[in-house]
Write a protein that holds these residues in place. Structure first.
Motif, PDB file in Angstrom:
ATOM      1  N   GLN A 262       0.827  -1.210   0.000  1.00  0.00           N
ATOM      2  CA  GLN A 262       0.000   0.000   0.000  1.00  0.00           C
ATOM      3  C   GLN A 262       0.858   1.256   0.000  1.00  0.00           C
ATOM      4  O   GLN A 262       0.584   2.215  -0.728  1.00  0.00           O
ATOM      5  CB  GLN A 262      -0.928   0.003   1.217  1.00  0.00           C
ATOM      6  N   GLY A 263       1.892   1.269   0.852  1.00  0.00           N
ATOM      7  CA  GLY A 263       2.743   2.446   0.949  1.00  0.00           C
ATOM      8  C   GLY A 263       3.400   2.790  -0.376  1.00  0.00           C
ATOM      9  O   GLY A 263       3.448   3.963  -0.783  1.00  0.00           O
ATOM     10  N   VAL A 264       3.897   1.768  -1.073  1.00  0.00           N
ATOM     11  CA  VAL A 264       4.520   1.987  -2.377  1.00  0.00           C
ATOM     12  C   VAL A 264       3.481   2.498  -3.378  1.00  0.00           C
ATOM     13  O   VAL A 264       3.740   3.423  -4.160  1.00  0.00           O
ATOM     14  CB  VAL A 264       5.166   0.686  -2.879  1.00  0.00           C
ATOM     15  N   SER A 265       2.278   1.897  -3.342  1.00  0.00           N
ATOM     16  CA  SER A 265       1.211   2.308  -4.263  1.00  0.00           C
ATOM     17  C   SER A 265       0.794   3.750  -4.019  1.00  0.00           C
ATOM     18  O   SER A 265       0.641   4.533  -4.962  1.00  0.00           O
ATOM     19  CB  SER A 265      -0.008   1.385  -4.097  1.00  0.00           C
ATOM     20  N   PHE A 266       0.633   4.109  -2.749  1.00  0.00           N
ATOM     21  CA  PHE A 266       0.177   5.457  -2.424  1.00  0.00           C
ATOM     22  C   PHE A 266       1.216   6.500  -2.811  1.00  0.00           C
ATOM     23  O   PHE A 266       0.867   7.604  -3.246  1.00  0.00           O
ATOM     24  CB  PHE A 266      -0.139   5.556  -0.935  1.00  0.00           C
ATOM     25  N   ALA A 267       2.488   6.186  -2.637  1.00  0.00           N
ATOM     26  CA  ALA A 267       3.537   7.123  -3.030  1.00  0.00           C
ATOM     27  C   ALA A 267       3.497   7.379  -4.533  1.00  0.00           C
ATOM     28  O   ALA A 267       3.679   8.514  -4.996  1.00  0.00           O
ATOM     29  CB  ALA A 267       4.900   6.588  -2.616  1.00  0.00           C
ATOM     30  N   MET A 268       3.242   6.313  -5.302  1.00  0.00           N
ATOM     31  CA  MET A 268       3.148   6.485  -6.756  1.00  0.00           C
ATOM     32  C   MET A 268       1.943   7.344  -7.125  1.00  0.00           C
ATOM     33  O   MET A 268       1.999   8.158  -8.045  1.00  0.00           O
ATOM     34  CB  MET A 268       3.058   5.114  -7.421  1.00  0.00           C
ATOM     35  N   ILE A 269       0.826   7.152  -6.398  1.00  0.00           N
ATOM     36  CA  ILE A 269      -0.350   7.992  -6.642  1.00  0.00           C
ATOM     37  C   ILE A 269      -0.024   9.452  -6.356  1.00  0.00           C
ATOM     38  O   ILE A 269      -0.454  10.357  -7.079  1.00  0.00           O
ATOM     39  CB  ILE A 269      -1.528   7.523  -5.765  1.00  0.00           C
ATOM     40  N   ALA A 270       0.742   9.684  -5.289  1.00  0.00           N
ATOM     41  CA  ALA A 270       1.102  11.050  -4.889  1.00  0.00           C
ATOM     42  C   ALA A 270       2.177  11.662  -5.772  1.00  0.00           C
ATOM     43  O   ALA A 270       2.505  12.846  -5.605  1.00  0.00           O
ATOM     44  CB  ALA A 270       1.559  11.056  -3.433  1.00  0.00           C
ATOM     45  N   GLY A 271       2.728  10.884  -6.686  1.00  0.00           N
ATOM     46  CA  GLY A 271       3.772  11.396  -7.564  1.00  0.00           C
ATOM     47  C   GLY A 271       5.142  11.431  -6.919  1.00  0.00           C
ATOM     48  O   GLY A 271       6.046  12.113  -7.400  1.00  0.00           O
ATOM     49  N   LEU A 272       5.332  10.681  -5.833  1.00  0.00           N
ATOM     50  CA  LEU A 272       6.591  10.664  -5.096  1.00  0.00           C
ATOM     51  C   LEU A 272       7.348   9.368  -5.364  1.00  0.00           C
ATOM     52  O   LEU A 272       6.744   8.358  -5.749  1.00  0.00           O
ATOM     53  CB  LEU A 272       6.317  10.790  -3.598  1.00  0.00           C
ATOM     54  N   PRO A 273       8.662   9.357  -5.151  1.00  0.00           N
ATOM     55  CA  PRO A 273       9.402   8.100  -5.209  1.00  0.00           C
ATOM     56  C   PRO A 273       8.789   7.066  -4.261  1.00  0.00           C
ATOM     57  O   PRO A 273       8.281   7.401  -3.198  1.00  0.00           O
ATOM     58  CB  PRO A 273      10.805   8.502  -4.769  1.00  0.00           C
ATOM     59  N   ALA A 274       8.822   5.797  -4.646  1.00  0.00           N
ATOM     60  CA  ALA A 274       8.099   4.741  -3.928  1.00  0.00           C
ATOM     61  C   ALA A 274       8.451   4.665  -2.450  1.00  0.00           C
ATOM     62  O   ALA A 274       7.590   4.389  -1.608  1.00  0.00           O
ATOM     63  CB  ALA A 274       8.362   3.393  -4.602  1.00  0.00           C
ATOM     64  N   GLU A 275       9.713   4.926  -2.114  1.00  0.00           N
ATOM     65  CA  GLU A 275      10.133   4.768  -0.716  1.00  0.00           C
ATOM     66  C   GLU A 275       9.456   5.765   0.218  1.00  0.00           C
ATOM     67  O   GLU A 275       9.333   5.517   1.419  1.00  0.00           O
ATOM     68  CB  GLU A 275      11.656   4.895  -0.593  1.00  0.00           C
ATOM     69  N   TYR A 276       8.966   6.884  -0.327  1.00  0.00           N
ATOM     70  CA  TYR A 276       8.337   7.887   0.540  1.00  0.00           C
ATOM     71  C   TYR A 276       7.011   7.393   1.111  1.00  0.00           C
ATOM     72  O   TYR A 276       6.571   7.849   2.161  1.00  0.00           O
ATOM     73  CB  TYR A 276       8.158   9.205  -0.219  1.00  0.00           C
ATOM     74  N   GLY A 277       6.367   6.484   0.410  1.00  0.00           N
ATOM     75  CA  GLY A 277       5.155   5.892   0.956  1.00  0.00           C
ATOM     76  C   GLY A 277       5.442   5.026   2.166  1.00  0.00           C
ATOM     77  O   GLY A 277       4.636   4.955   3.101  1.00  0.00           O
ATOM     78  N   LEU A 278       6.609   4.372   2.173  1.00  0.00           N
ATOM     79  CA  LEU A 278       7.007   3.557   3.326  1.00  0.00           C
ATOM     80  C   LEU A 278       7.474   4.446   4.475  1.00  0.00           C
ATOM     81  O   LEU A 278       7.190   4.159   5.637  1.00  0.00           O
ATOM     82  CB  LEU A 278       8.115   2.589   2.906  1.00  0.00           C
ATOM     83  N   TYR A 279       8.184   5.512   4.146  1.00  0.00           N
ATOM     84  CA  TYR A 279       8.604   6.446   5.199  1.00  0.00           C
ATOM     85  C   TYR A 279       7.392   7.011   5.933  1.00  0.00           C
ATOM     86  O   TYR A 279       7.398   7.176   7.159  1.00  0.00           O
ATOM     87  CB  TYR A 279       9.418   7.592   4.598  1.00  0.00           C
ATOM     88  N   ALA A 280       6.321   7.331   5.153  1.00  0.00           N
ATOM     89  CA  ALA A 280       5.114   7.899   5.760  1.00  0.00           C
ATOM     90  C   ALA A 280       4.374   6.892   6.628  1.00  0.00           C
ATOM     91  O   ALA A 280       3.493   7.274   7.408  1.00  0.00           O
ATOM     92  CB  ALA A 280       4.180   8.421   4.673  1.00  0.00           C
ATOM     93  N   ALA A 281       4.710   5.605   6.490  1.00  0.00           N
ATOM     94  CA  ALA A 281       4.075   4.568   7.301  1.00  0.00           C
ATOM     95  C   ALA A 281       4.950   4.142   8.476  1.00  0.00           C
ATOM     96  O   ALA A 281       4.617   3.181   9.182  1.00  0.00           O
ATOM     97  CB  ALA A 281       3.756   3.344   6.428  1.00  0.00           C
ATOM     98  N   ILE A 282       6.072   4.850   8.693  1.00  0.00           N
ATOM     99  CA  ILE A 282       6.968   4.489   9.795  1.00  0.00           C
ATOM    100  C   ILE A 282       6.920   5.512  10.931  1.00  0.00           C
ATOM    101  O   ILE A 282       6.659   5.166  12.087  1.00  0.00           O
ATOM    102  CB  ILE A 282       8.413   4.341   9.271  1.00  0.00           C
TER     103      ILE A 282
END
Length: 606
Positions: A52-72
């Protein structure tokens, strides 16, 4: 003490330490049993948030790892400073689409400037949320129509799906293109579709749907991604142009800093307010939905503070805007979480997973990610509630459609604001038009209680008209009620009795309507009477001097008392020729062909 009554227990004030550090209120309940339950729930949540984190980051237009950072980082802060025992924060689809729509016109998605703006947007949204919480504005969320959320999420689902077609079809859609522009480009470039990428996307989507139906408790999205990756390897997709995600950085969220320049802050303001507003609505609605099953009390103001702090702190740890997650919060509760430690454990487990398996993401096909996001987008559309709204209310349907099409064709914050303002306008319109009903004694009731004349075949008394006002009599309703009272003179009733037990609130404007109507009628040789006003309304009229102007002798406690007193001043010559005779007192006046005192047993008109 009277039997059946107990003295209420005194309300103990919340200690200052608990108000500043809410986790002190539940940390004492942690034991071996809760730790075990929270560890298992946290491990389950970590595996779910990974794709989910990777998917959401892509939706937001951000590099994939930022979705995981936002979940930590944000989930830990929200768990410590929020009020819900089960809410799990982190990246969400709704917030991600707002981030993308706000920032894509300003910078290229994925670029360093884009990331810098995303962190600034997150910081400002957190400040707004924290300010709302400290100002104790938690109850404001209750005034946002559910139709706004349903319409926005449905529109966001279409935007999300459209944004991922470039990964599923292999068509290079320009970044930041609008909904209509994207579809025009897709239709024009349909012949350039990469069949291999389409097959991987469809296979991943079908796999996710199957696991959702057959094994809903399994990490279906993670399994679907693995299946899509294996299919791509089997087809040698890389040799046929299938694009890969690439290896994620295998480290914990690095320190970062938002852009505090005045121009950037001013530019991010409107979008940050939209992110803050929607994030609070999302978090609070999820927390409250879980309380139906958990019976836990939620403090809206504290939840605002928790969400605000999580975004403020997260912006310094490479995290973009977060909120409460529908999926992860539900899974957290179903997995047996007992305290907010489950959310903290989930973040810690995810940090370990990121460090250990980051190299494996190099083999993850972008079309597979697109297939997963298609599935997530479809789940956003709340078909049952959309059907209910369309069937039940025209005004709510208008709000739903306005928000939905606004999301598709305009700036997304404009869609949210317009939906909210339209909801408030409809609410104010309703409250500014209180019901005013003509009343007569009900013929079917042996006690002849007053009932609406529209429900009977009786006519009104030609000298006394009885109106019941139901609703707040405030400045917004004053003109509406005043016009109705003036129109009541059309049948030339000499006396008007207002039944006011339905007036739950009155202000100066409403009081002036009653005072001015009393004076207007007095000049015409007519009278205004009031009865059954509630205590607060009477107190307001008395303290403001309005009751004295109206006439304290014109206020009655009950309809019976009012009708009895008013009947004494009616013109008996009119009564003697009247055929309505709807009140009990009417029988004391001889009618055509009747002797004085002869009466018919029509019951009482009070």
């Amino acid at each position: 003490m009277t039997a059946g009554y107990r003295k209420a227990a005194p309300v103990r004030p919340v200690p200052l330490g608990v108000r500043i550090f809410p986790f002190l209120s539940w940390i004492k309940t942690v034991n071996r049993g809760t730790l075990k339950a929270d560890l298992l729930a946290g491990l389950t949540g970590a595996f779910i948030v990974l794709p989910q984190g990777v998917s959401f980051a892509m939706i937001a237009g951000l590099p994939a790892e930022y979705g995981l950072y936002a979940a930590i980082v944000p989930p830990v802060i929200a768990a410590l400073f929020g009020s819900s025992m089960y809410l799990v924060s982190g990246p969400t689809t709704a917030i991600s689409i707002i981030v993308f729509s706000t920032l894509s016109p300003l910078a290229d998605p994925g670029s360093a400037d884009y990331v810098r703006l995303a962190l600034t947007l997150t910081f400002m949204a957190g400040l707004f949320q924290l300010a709302f919480g400290l100002a104790r504005l938690g109850t404001l969320i209750n005034f946002v129509s559910h139709s706004v959320i349903v319409g926005f999420t449905a529109g966001a689902a279409f935007l999300i799906a459209t944004s991922q077609l470039k990964h599923a079809l292999g068509i290079p859609i320009p970044g930041g293109a609008s909904f209509l522009t994207s579809w025009a480009f897709i239709i024009k470039s349909a012949g350039q579709t990469n069949g291999y990428e389409l097959v991987v996307a469809l296979a991943t989507l079908v796999c996710a749907v199957i696991f959702k139906i057959l094994r809903p408790r399994w990490p279906g999205l993670l399994i679907a991604l693995a299946a899509g990756s294996l299919l791509n390897l089997a087809m040698d997709g890389a040799a046929h142009g299938v694009r890969l995600l690439g290896e994620l950085p295998g480290h914990l969220p690095p320190l970062s800093s938002p852009d505090f320049t005045l121009d950037t802050l001013r530019m991010m303001g409107p979008g940050a307010l939209a992110v803050a507003f929607l994030g609070l609505i999302e978090a609070l609605s999820i927390a409250r939905s879980i309380t139906v099953q958990s019976n836990q009390h939620i403090n809206g103001n504290q939840e605002f503070i928790g969400q605000g702090l999580s975004n403020i702190v997260g912006s310094f740890f490479s995290s973009y805007a977060s909120s409460g997650s529908f999926t992860r919060s539900g899974v957290n509760f179903d997995a047996g979480a007992r305290t907010p430690l489950a959310s903290i454990f989930s973040a810690l487990f995810l940090a370990v997973i990121v460090v250990l398996i980051a190299p494996l993401t190099a083999w993850l096909p972008l079309p597979a990610m697109g297939g997963v996001i298609f599935f997530v987008a479809f789940k956003l559309i709340d078909f049952p509630h959309i059907k209910e709204i369309l069937r039940s209310s025209r005004s709510e349907t208008l709000v739903l459609l306005a928000t939905f099409f606004g999301t598709l064709f305009f700036e997304i914050e404009f869609a949210i604001y317009s939906g909210v303002l339209l909801s408030m306008a409809i609410y104010l319109t309703r409250t500014s038009h209180p019901h005013v009903d003509a009343m007569v004694p009900g013929p079917g009731d042996p006690d002849r209680q007053l009932t609406e004349i529209s429900q009977t075949e009786l006519v009104e008394c030609p000298q006394l008209r009885i109106l019941r006002i139901s609703g707040s009599l405030f400045f917004g309703a004053a003109n509406h009620v005043s016009e109705i009272l003036e129109e009541s003179d059309d049948s030339d009733p000499r006396h008007l009795l207002i039944i006011g037990y339905g007036i739950n609130f009155i202000d100066v404007s409403g009081s002036l309507v009653l005072e001015q109507e009393a004076h207007r009628r007095l000049k015409l040789g007519k009278n205004l009477f009031l009865c059954r006003l509630n205590r607060d309304v009477i107190r307001f009229l008395a303290h403001g001097g309005f009751l004295k102007q109206i006439g304290e002798n014109r206020l009655f406690a009950t309809e019976s008392q009012a009708i009895s007193r008013i009947f004494n001043i009616l013109d008996k010559s009119i009564c003697s020729t009247c055929t309505a005779r709807i009140f009990e007192e009417c029988q004391s006046v001889p009618g055509p062909g009747q002797a004085l005192g002869k009466s018919r047993n029509n019951g009482r008109g009070r």
